[in-house]
Write an enzyme that holds these catalytic residues in place. Structure first.
Site: not given
Length: 660
Positions: A354, A383
């Site tokens: 994340d 990400e």
């Protein structure tokens, strides 16, 4: 709390002098300095608990503490008082240790830290593998002895471009009462075999297996702090709120108060997914913690684990109140140790990081290096949004992709071209599958020309975007958990579209992702028109909004079958899984008719040529750039398709054909 009140001053030696409100604490290597890291780095693999015959060994790293005490609790109730306290001995590199009898296995424990200014903090063990309810205290458990019967060991995965990833959560996919689950919303729910709707359609694990996917990416399964484990059905949260990084989440367990239960059930779930031939990707959140006062890091070594500016203020890179300083050696070690823990003890097959841009390049490369020593087929991706790239060490964003050759990144260029943008972080606008050649954002900007270029480049592996070195670095997707669902994105821009039109546009979107060079990721429910009622950020919305509605699965079987056929085509034709940009340039040739919205891709194979044909316009179009006479249709949703020297492509059509 160990708070520095005034300032942080650099001395001539490059040290940091922390000045307290009433007195100078002492001159020492600043916690953020390379000198401090070098002098206090501990490279051992035994932090946390280790077990020898009839002994339990405690080790915790806290180099600036004056004393460290472990408190032992026979009663696992979080309100109980300690039955015994033991002062630890300090070893080299800031490690504190003690040894006790194995008769304490099953007891809870936490630590008390006293610092030289008199400050006292309390924390659970950051390396804990088991915890009391709500993760308040750690529990003495030898996880190696909690085994799964009939362990399934899948072979090492091949190339990342062979993966087809399906994103969901334990709770979302098993919560709906129409799914026929005995254990809805739980690890065991996703372990159940042969679940189905009242009409006999597969649900849960059986449904995932039927789709033909290779990996399931599950939203956070570690212990998070946003829900009360004592009342797991009250409220909902995705779980991006870490408390105990190496402990399974209790709300997914049949008995959150039993520290062993959640371990057994998560291990069993992973094993049953493996038995179905599905590998498990774990969504991990090493970029921040839920609450620095409730999570261990700031209590154990105040000021070390998080990023601070030159004035000593905590940096908040991503709006979560704190940001992990992965460039510090013991923070980096913790992240790597945690990843290795999940691989060795739960047999996790991949990790989705994340907001990976908060972490530094060296940390991500070390994660890959150590994970691949165990299994070179483990997927590592995340990400890669650039988080203040000019600050501090090189951060793991898209712009540094070439420095992390075995790390994957979510590709925003192809996503935006295909499905547009939701407006939460960018311009609200349609993409190619909604725009009918008129993609105009809320700002008034026209996007069609840009989308044409970015789609073609993205579909062919995104060579030239950022600094990617090969297609395996691209996670291709159109939607995921934190944006519109595919159906909601279509309806948002086409509120008056008929159901057949929506289905054809959904089929096109699925094909644009599943056939693109790179690694496809599908958000759960794209294939059955899942809706969250337009909520682009449903992290704490009710489960009724987040759940997979199994009645929609019943109602959209044709779309699901189209999805399955696309999956099989990707698996059966290696031209969709090329992992070399030069090879793609040699094999794949695009034909683009901007004026009428036709995109054709020609794939040269040893004995034939394969063509992927898209007509994004809502009317029939002629296509005479290629002679398709005698072409064989592999897959098409085009009832008006005519293949000849002057082919006719129906409205909103997707076709795959072969010419020998």
């Amino acid at each position: 709390m160990y708070i520095i009140k005034v300032s942080v001053l650099k001395t001539e030696e490059g040290f940091l002098e922390k000045v307290m409100e009433k007195h100078v604490l002492k001159k020492f290597y600043g916690l953020t300095s390379p000198e401090f890291d070098r002098e206090n780095y501990y490279g051992g693999s035994d932090l946390g608990l280790s077990f020898e015959k009839d002994k339990v060994i405690f080790k915790i790293w806290s180099p600036i503490a004056d004393t460290v005490t472990v408190r032992l609790y026979h009663d696992l109730n979080n309100n109980s008082i300690s039955d015994r306290e033991i002062t630890l001995d300090k070893e080299n590199a800031g490690v504190w240790t003690c040894m006790i009898s194995s008769k304490y296995i099953g007891w809870a424990y936490d630590y008390k830290f006293t610092f030289c200014d008199g400050t006292v903090t309390y924390a659970n063990d950051p390396y804990a593998v088991a915890a009391t309810i709500n993760g308040v205290r750690s529990v003495i458990i030898d996880i190696a002895k909690i085994e799964v019967n009939d362990l399934v060991k899948l072979p090492s995965f091949t190339n990342p471009t062979d993966a087809i990833i399906y994103e969901t959560s334990v709770r979302d996919i098993t919560a709906d009462k129409n799914g026929g689950f005995k254990y809805p919303g739980l690890f065991l729910g996703l372990s159940e075999k042969n679940t189905h709707t009242a009409q006999g359609y597969a649900t849960g694990l059986s449904y995932l297996k039927s789709l033909g996917i290779t990996h399931v990416q599950l939203l956070p399964m570690f212990d998070f702090g946003s829900l009360d484990e004592a009342d797991p059905n009250h409220g909902y949260n995705w779980g991006y709120d870490p408390i105990n990084y190496n402990v399974p989440e209790g709300t997914y367990s049949t008995d959150p108060a039993d520290p062993v239960c959640r371990i057994k059930e998560m291990k069993y779930m992973v094993n049953e997914l493996h038995r179905a031939g599905i590998r498990v990707v774990m969504d991990v959140v090493y970029n921040h913690v839920f609450d620095i006062h409730k999570q261990a890091f700031e209590q154990v070594v105040p000021g070390y684990y998080f990023k601070h500016d030159e004035k000593g203020n905590m940096i908040d890179d991503i709006g979560m109140g704190n940001a992990i300083a992965s460039q510090r050696l013991m923070v980096r070690k913790y992240i790597v140790d945690s990843i290795i823990f999940w691989i060795k003890n739960y047999h996790i097959d991949g990790f989705r990081f994340d907001t990976m841009g908060v972490l530094d390049v060296d940390t991500m490369n070390l994660v890959v290096e150590e994970a691949h020593k165990i299994d070179p087929g483990i997927l590592i991706y995340g990400e890669g949004w650039n988080i203040k790239p000019i600050e501090r060490p090189l951060e793991s964003g898209h712009d540094h992709a070439s420095l992390m050759p075995n790390v994957g990144f979510f590709g925003e260029n192809l996503r935006n071209a295909v499905i547009g943008e939701s407006g939460e972080y960018a311009d609200y606008r349609p993409g190619l599958v909604q725009g009918n050649l008129a993609e105009v954002g809320a700002s008034g900007k026209k996007y069609y020309e840009q989308d044409v270029c970015e789609f073609v480049k993205g579909f062919m592996g995104s060579n030239g975007f950022h600094t990617y070195i090969a297609p395996h670095q691209l996670i291709n997707y159109s939607t995921c958990h934190d944006n519109f669902t595919l159906y909601d994105a279509l309806i948002a821009h086409l509120p008056n579209a008929s159901r057949p039109e929506i289905i054809k546009r959904a089929e096109m979107s699925l094909a644009m992702i599943l056939l693109a060079e790179g690694v496809p990721l599908i958000h759960s429910g794209q294939e059955c028109l899942r809706t969250k009622n337009g909520n682009v950020n449903s992290y704490n919305a009710p489960i009724e909004e987040n759940k997979i509605d199994w009645l929609r699965v019943e109602q959209n079987q044709d779309l699901i079958e189209f999805f399955k056929k696309l999956v099989n085509i990707r698996k059966n034709y290696s031209v969709f899984r090329i992992d070399d940009y030069k090879e793609i340039s040699r094999i794949v040739r695009p034909y683009v008719l901007k004026q009428n919205g036709i995109f054709a891709f020609e794939y040269t194979m040893p004995t034939c040529k394969l063509y992927v044909l898209f007509n994004i316009k809502n009317e029939t179009q002629l296509f005479n750039q290629i002679d398709l006479s005698g072409a064989k249709v592999i897959l098409s949703n085009d009832n008006d398709l005519i293949l000849s020297q002057h082919s006719s492509l129906g409205a909103l059509s997707t076709s795959i054909v072969i010419v020998k």
